[in-house]
Design a protein around this motif. Structure first.
Motif, PDB file in Angstrom:
ATOM      1  N   ALA A   5       0.955  -1.008   0.033  1.00  0.00           N
ATOM      2  CA  ALA A   5       0.123  -0.129   0.083  1.00  0.00           C
ATOM      3  C   ALA A   5       1.120   1.547  -0.063  1.00  0.00           C
ATOM      4  O   ALA A   5       0.342   1.813  -0.123  1.00  0.00           O
ATOM      5  CB  ALA A   5      -0.771  -0.003   1.190  1.00  0.00           C
ATOM      6  N   SER A   6       2.227   1.137   0.644  1.00  0.00           N
ATOM      7  CA  SER A   6       2.883   1.979   0.161  1.00  0.00           C
ATOM      8  C   SER A   6       3.261   2.520  -0.727  1.00  0.00           C
ATOM      9  O   SER A   6       4.028   4.010  -0.606  1.00  0.00           O
ATOM     10  CB  SER A   6       3.555   2.603   2.034  1.00  0.00           C
ATOM     11  N   ASN A   7       3.776   1.180  -1.113  1.00  0.00           N
ATOM     12  CA  ASN A   7       4.707   1.225  -2.455  1.00  0.00           C
ATOM     13  C   ASN A   7       3.519   1.898  -3.019  1.00  0.00           C
ATOM     14  O   ASN A   7       3.876   3.182  -4.290  1.00  0.00           O
ATOM     15  CB  ASN A   7       4.777   0.245  -2.400  1.00  0.00           C
ATOM     16  N   PHE A   8       2.530   1.424  -3.354  1.00  0.00           N
ATOM     17  CA  PHE A   8       1.533   2.057  -4.349  1.00  0.00           C
ATOM     18  C   PHE A   8       1.437   3.354  -4.396  1.00  0.00           C
ATOM     19  O   PHE A   8       1.262   3.938  -5.366  1.00  0.00           O
ATOM     20  CB  PHE A   8      -0.418   0.938  -4.313  1.00  0.00           C
ATOM     21  N   ALA A   9       0.789   4.092  -3.255  1.00  0.00           N
ATOM     22  CA  ALA A   9       0.859   5.105  -2.558  1.00  0.00           C
ATOM     23  C   ALA A   9       2.080   6.386  -2.556  1.00  0.00           C
ATOM     24  O   ALA A   9       1.640   7.562  -3.165  1.00  0.00           O
ATOM     25  CB  ALA A   9       0.656   5.460  -0.938  1.00  0.00           C
ATOM     26  N   GLN A  10       2.817   5.617  -2.830  1.00  0.00           N
ATOM     27  CA  GLN A  10       4.592   6.417  -3.412  1.00  0.00           C
ATOM     28  C   GLN A  10       4.499   6.771  -4.627  1.00  0.00           C
ATOM     29  O   GLN A  10       4.656   7.596  -5.233  1.00  0.00           O
ATOM     30  CB  GLN A  10       5.464   5.774  -2.753  1.00  0.00           C
TER      31      GLN A  10
END
Length: 127
Positions: A5-10
């Motif tokens: 999720a954090s990778n996607f948000a980045q």
């Protein structure tokens, strides 16, 4: 899961993604989605309203632009998906048109007769 999720948000917040959102590679296909969505919405309407010529033209249009979306560099997957969807929707509409008008043989015979009549009407009469 959290790292995904954090990778996607980045990626969504990246300069490249913002640049993509401001390009014709994004907005062209987004605007183009109106055509297949309209065809899909018309699945429930009466087949007597379907134009065989327009449906055939839209089928050919989507075939050509599917190839374009695939061959352009970088590949435009959003445009390709739009035209795949439109191709399927227009083929369904074309089937409904042919089925409503008595089958493929009858439609082809009627179109050939109309073509002959129109070409004979355009010829000057010799008197």
């Amino acid at each position: 899961m959290a790292s995904w999720a954090s990778n996607f948000a980045q990626k969504l917040g990246s300069k490249e993604f913002r640049s993509y959102l401001m390009s014709t590679h994004f907005w062209g296909p987004v605007a183009n989605w109106g055509i297949p969505l309209s065809a899909i919405a018309d699945f429930s309407s009466s087949p007597e309203k379907i134009s065989g010529k327009m449906t055939t033209a839209l089928t050919m249009y989507s075939l050509l632009f599917m190839r374009f979306a695939w061959m352009v560099s970088p590949r435009n997957y959003l445009l390709f998906a739009c035209h795949v969807t439109n191709e399927a929707a227009q083929l369904v509409q074309l089937y409904r048109y042919v089925d409503y008008n008595g089958g493929l043989t009858k439609v082809l015979k009627d179109n050939a007769a109309n073509f002959k009549a129109s070409s004979n009407a355009s010829k000057p009469s010799s008197q």
